[in-house]
Each structure stands twice: as structure tokens, then as C-alpha cells.
Motif scaffolding. Sequence first.
Motif, PDB file in Angstrom:
ATOM      1  N   TRP A  29     -55.881  23.740  -7.207  1.00 28.96           N
ATOM      2  CA  TRP A  29     -55.903  25.173  -6.958  1.00 28.96           C
ATOM      3  C   TRP A  29     -55.805  25.953  -8.254  1.00 28.96           C
ATOM      4  CZ3 TRP A  29     -56.657  27.361  -2.193  1.00 28.96           C
ATOM      5  CH2 TRP A  29     -56.604  26.486  -1.103  1.00 28.96           C
ATOM      6  N   TYR A  65     -53.969  32.053 -12.607  1.00 26.85           N
ATOM      7  CA  TYR A  65     -52.740  31.299 -12.412  1.00 26.85           C
ATOM      8  C   TYR A  65     -53.044  29.802 -12.494  1.00 26.85           C
ATOM      9  CZ  TYR A  65     -50.273  35.392 -10.454  1.00 26.85           C
ATOM     10  OH  TYR A  65     -49.681  36.612 -10.263  1.00 26.85           O
ATOM     11  N   GLY A 110     -55.420  30.176  -9.293  1.00 22.64           N
ATOM     12  CA  GLY A 110     -55.172  31.489  -8.713  1.00 22.64           C
ATOM     13  C   GLY A 110     -55.651  32.596  -9.623  1.00 22.64           C
ATOM     14  N   TRP A 164     -47.312  29.714  -3.592  1.00 21.94           N
ATOM     15  CA  TRP A 164     -47.579  28.305  -3.851  1.00 21.94           C
ATOM     16  C   TRP A 164     -46.334  27.470  -3.586  1.00 21.94           C
ATOM     17  CZ3 TRP A 164     -50.989  28.091  -8.926  1.00 21.94           C
ATOM     18  CH2 TRP A 164     -52.270  28.593  -8.622  1.00 21.94           C
ATOM     19  N   VAL A 190     -45.558  34.040  -6.671  1.00 20.91           N
ATOM     20  CA  VAL A 190     -46.483  32.914  -6.503  1.00 20.91           C
ATOM     21  C   VAL A 190     -45.734  31.591  -6.641  1.00 20.91           C
ATOM     22  CG1 VAL A 190     -48.443  31.706  -7.545  1.00 20.91           C
ATOM     23  CG2 VAL A 190     -48.551  34.176  -7.213  1.00 20.91           C
ATOM     24  N   SER A 220     -55.801  33.086  -3.932  1.00 17.15           N
ATOM     25  CA  SER A 220     -55.939  31.819  -4.645  1.00 17.15           C
ATOM     26  C   SER A 220     -57.172  31.126  -4.100  1.00 17.15           C
ATOM     27  CB  SER A 220     -54.713  30.934  -4.421  1.00 17.15           C
ATOM     28  OG  SER A 220     -53.534  31.586  -4.807  1.00 17.15           O
ATOM     29  N   THR A 221     -57.770  30.280  -4.915  1.00 16.80           N
ATOM     30  CA  THR A 221     -58.989  29.628  -4.453  1.00 16.80           C
ATOM     31  C   THR A 221     -59.087  28.246  -5.060  1.00 16.80           C
ATOM     32  OG1 THR A 221     -61.402  29.789  -4.364  1.00 16.80           O
ATOM     33  CG2 THR A 221     -60.383  30.576  -6.357  1.00 16.80           C
ATOM     34  N   VAL A 258     -54.034  39.389  -5.122  1.00 13.48           N
ATOM     35  CA  VAL A 258     -53.633  38.038  -5.496  1.00 13.48           C
ATOM     36  C   VAL A 258     -54.123  36.959  -4.550  1.00 13.48           C
ATOM     37  CG1 VAL A 258     -51.679  36.751  -6.417  1.00 13.48           C
ATOM     38  CG2 VAL A 258     -51.401  39.126  -5.848  1.00 13.48           C
ATOM     39  N   ARG A 276     -50.181  32.155 -16.869  1.00 12.64           N
ATOM     40  CA  ARG A 276     -51.126  33.133 -16.326  1.00 12.64           C
ATOM     41  C   ARG A 276     -51.983  33.709 -17.459  1.00 12.64           C
ATOM     42  NH1 ARG A 276     -46.011  35.766 -15.921  1.00 12.64           N
ATOM     43  NH2 ARG A 276     -45.916  37.687 -17.149  1.00 12.64           N
TER      44      ARG A 276
END
Length: 220
Positions: free
Chosen positions: A54, A178, A56, A109, A104, A7-8, A5, A131
Motif C-alpha cells: 500500500w 505515505y 498512501g 492503517w 494514518v 490510500s491505494t 486522504v 511522508r
Amino acid sequence: MRDAVPSTPGSAGGPPPQRAGEDVRIPMLRQQIKKREGRPNMCLADFISPQGDWIGGFAVTAGHGIDAHSARFKAAHDDYSDIMLKALADRLAEAFAERLHAHVRSDLWGYAPGEQLTNEALIREQYRGIRPAPGYPACPDHSLKPILFDLLDATNATGITLTEHFAMFPTAAVSGFYFGHSDAEYFGVARVGKDQLEDYATRRAVDLETATRWLRPNLD
């Protein structure tokens, strides 16, 4: 059970690069069906701000190790136990995805700290964020899974692999993106016109035949 998991920072647009450390653009599709006035034609990219936001990703599985048991049940002609084993693994993977999403929202988050939802509220998805999974109505292209898996390093982290047709193995697995935007919601892209098909092929840097194969169920 295993999970991956990260995130980017992300956006939706052109073809993804293949090397780590570079920006990744995740191409999404927009609804083209005619709607009544005031109702937008939605795209998942609408829930990611181009000014900085963001996105995810996740991949989870509960299927490792069941093949030996499945083979044993089949050898004993115990179809019921085989079916129940696979159904249980599928349900556990779905439950894992649900629990990870809650983690999350409330911790990673942190936009819903202290979230307390009943089982009924969870079933009705009465929480902020979605999601969507590649291959499902809002994100119908299964070929996005390799992009997602590269971002997550999912195979290394979870042991989940993708077939040449983008199916996950073990099959008791769930993966997706996400979105935490307060207005994010599920929808169906439905039919895609030739104009968007051609644009999508350009954004994915593939020929029209390949894009047509990927999106065939949604084409006019």
C-alpha cells in the motif's frame, strides 16, 4: 482546514494512466551517487513490495480565506500582520499534515495503535513511516503532484489547485505520499545521470526536453 486522504495499492514505474479505475504507476528516482560498500542507492520504490503493498497520499490546506485579510493588511501598510498571517497559515498546514499522519499510523492503517510520542519525538520523526512530498529531496520531481492530486481527487475534496508549474494554491498547503514500511527513511536523490534521465522520460511517456525541465536541479 481541509484534507484529502485516500490510500491505494501502488507501485513505482511507468507513465500514469489518466482514467479512474486503472492501475496507477508512480515513477520514482534512484540515487546514483557513489557510496561505500554495503550502502544501497535508495529509491522510494524500494519501500513498496511488488508482491502487493500500500502507498498512501494526502493533501491538506489551512489557507482558504486568508487572501481577504492579507489584502486588508497590505492596504493598511501593515506588513507585519500580513507576514504573521501567512506564517501562521503555513504552520497550521504543517501541523495538520503531522496530525493526519498520526491518524494514518494509529487508525487508518493501524500499524502503530496506541502510539504515544512526545513533542520532541515527533520533531525528531521517531515514528514508523515517512511522508515525502513531490519536490523534496527523496522525491524531487514536482510534476508528480498532478498524479497525486488525481488519485486523491484533491482539488474537489480540498479546493487546492495546482499552477502550470505545479505550485499549490492556497500556498499554505502540504501534499505528499505515505510510506508505512518499517525501513522507510528520508534521503536525497541528489544528482541524476543522463542514463536515468532518459529512462525516466520513457517511464513518464514524455520527451527528453520535458524530463530535463522537470529534473534540471538534479542533473549533472
